[in-house]
Scaffold this active site. Structure first.
Site, mmCIF file in Angstrom:
data_model
loop_
_atom_site.group_PDB
_atom_site.id
_atom_site.type_symbol
_atom_site.label_atom_id
_atom_site.label_comp_id
_atom_site.label_asym_id
_atom_site.label_seq_id
_atom_site.Cartn_x
_atom_site.Cartn_y
_atom_site.Cartn_z
ATOM 1 C CB VAL A 21 47.166 35.031 30.721
ATOM 2 C CG1 VAL A 21 47.455 33.553 30.955
ATOM 3 C CG2 VAL A 21 47.766 35.468 29.393
ATOM 4 C CG HIS B 218 39.983 37.616 33.192
ATOM 5 N ND1 HIS B 218 40.781 38.714 33.012
ATOM 6 C CD2 HIS B 218 39.172 37.915 34.238
ATOM 7 C CE1 HIS B 218 40.463 39.642 33.901
ATOM 8 N NE2 HIS B 218 39.496 39.184 34.657
ATOM 9 C CD GLN C 76 35.200 38.738 43.350
ATOM 10 O OE1 GLN C 76 34.977 39.931 43.185
ATOM 11 N NE2 GLN C 76 35.717 37.980 42.393
#
Length: 280
Positions: free
Chosen positions: A36, A38, A156
């Site tokens: 979910v 993503h 990231q």
């Protein structure tokens, strides 16, 4: 109907056709085994673009020698269905030869100094070089106007923002909010590695993040906050890589407790390494 592409020239023809029509294009890069979180990135990207491309590529250059590249979960049929339901227009499925035409050993590396050298950079040397290298290639392949990344991988996202600014990619970077299970565990493709016994314990990471925020907010010294967090995690059965409070750029805060901060945790439960963070 979502289009699936494995040929770079076909991908570029599709995207160029959209751009000739004056449409904005978004990219949502993934390694597959989607959840979910993503799909929420696809929906976020949709708010900023007319067409959304998602990529699925398990990138070998961001895995260390003792990490889980070979056994990283791959669920292509479920991924395709989920992406279509989320409103994705195209799925880009490059193979290793397309992504690294000279081979991974000769791939031109990209390193984002500073932000990629701490925390995850210390625990996983070379990881962010692999991330930057593959994301830059995806940017060149898709040439999006917008790209969406999840805030669960807080560092990231910071690394990618730095790379985009430094290399002048004309791409707007979106950060999607962390999506959590009912007990607070951040959704992750690696959660399925957790055993039935470990799964309830894993929610302690989010609880400790909340404790870090609350303790820091009332003026508890940072070192004390971090030590208490590590101790609480260890008592729950985790092996802690780090539990820290940082400024949004991941530098260490000074003595003041005002302004924006982020608490970050990386810890292992059994064989599963989990990361999470909380902005405050």
């Amino acid at each position: 109907m979502i289009q699936t592409l494995t040929d770079l020239s076909a991908l570029r023809a599709l995207v160029n056709g959209w751009k000739r029509e004056g449409l904005r294009v978004a990219l949502v890069p993934t390694m597959g085994n989607l959840h979910v979180g993503h799909y929420s990135l696809v929906m976020l990207a949709r708010q900023y673009a007319d067409r959304v491309v998602s990529s699925v590529f398990v990138n070998p250059t961001q895995f260390g020698p003792n990490e889980d590249f070979a056994c990283y979960p791959r669920t292509p049929e479920a991924d395709l269905r989920g992406l279509e339901d989320a409103g994705c227009d195209a799925l880009w499925l490059p193979d290793v030869d397309t992504m690294y035409p000279l081979g991974t050993a000769l791939a031109t590396p990209i390193h984002a100094p500073g932000v990629s050298d701490v925390l995850e950079g210390e625990c996983r040397p070379g990881h962010f070089d692999g991330v930057c290298t593959v994301v830059a290639r995806l940017f060149n392949q898709v040439q999006p106007d917008v790209a969406a990344f999840g805030k669960k991988d807080y560092q990231q996202l910071a690394v990618i923002r730095q790379m985009v600014a430094d290399l002048a990619f004309p791409i707007e970077i979106l950060g999607g909010s962390i999506v959590r299970e009912a007990d607070g565990l951040a959704m992750s493709s690696r959660n399925q590695y957790l055993s039935a016994e470990e799964r309830p314990t894993s929610a302690n990471i989010h609880k400790v993040l909340l404790q870090m925020r609350d303790s820091y907010a009332v003026g508890t010294p940072r070192a004390q906050v971090e030590d208490a967090a590590s101790h609480a995690l260890e008592q729950a059965g985790f092996r802690v890589d780090y539990a820290v409070v940082r400024l949004p750029d991941l530098s260490e805060p000074g003595d003041g407790h005002t302004g924006a901060h982020v608490a970050l945790i990386a810890a292992r439960l059994g064989s599963t390494r989990l990361i999470d963070n909380l902005e405050f």
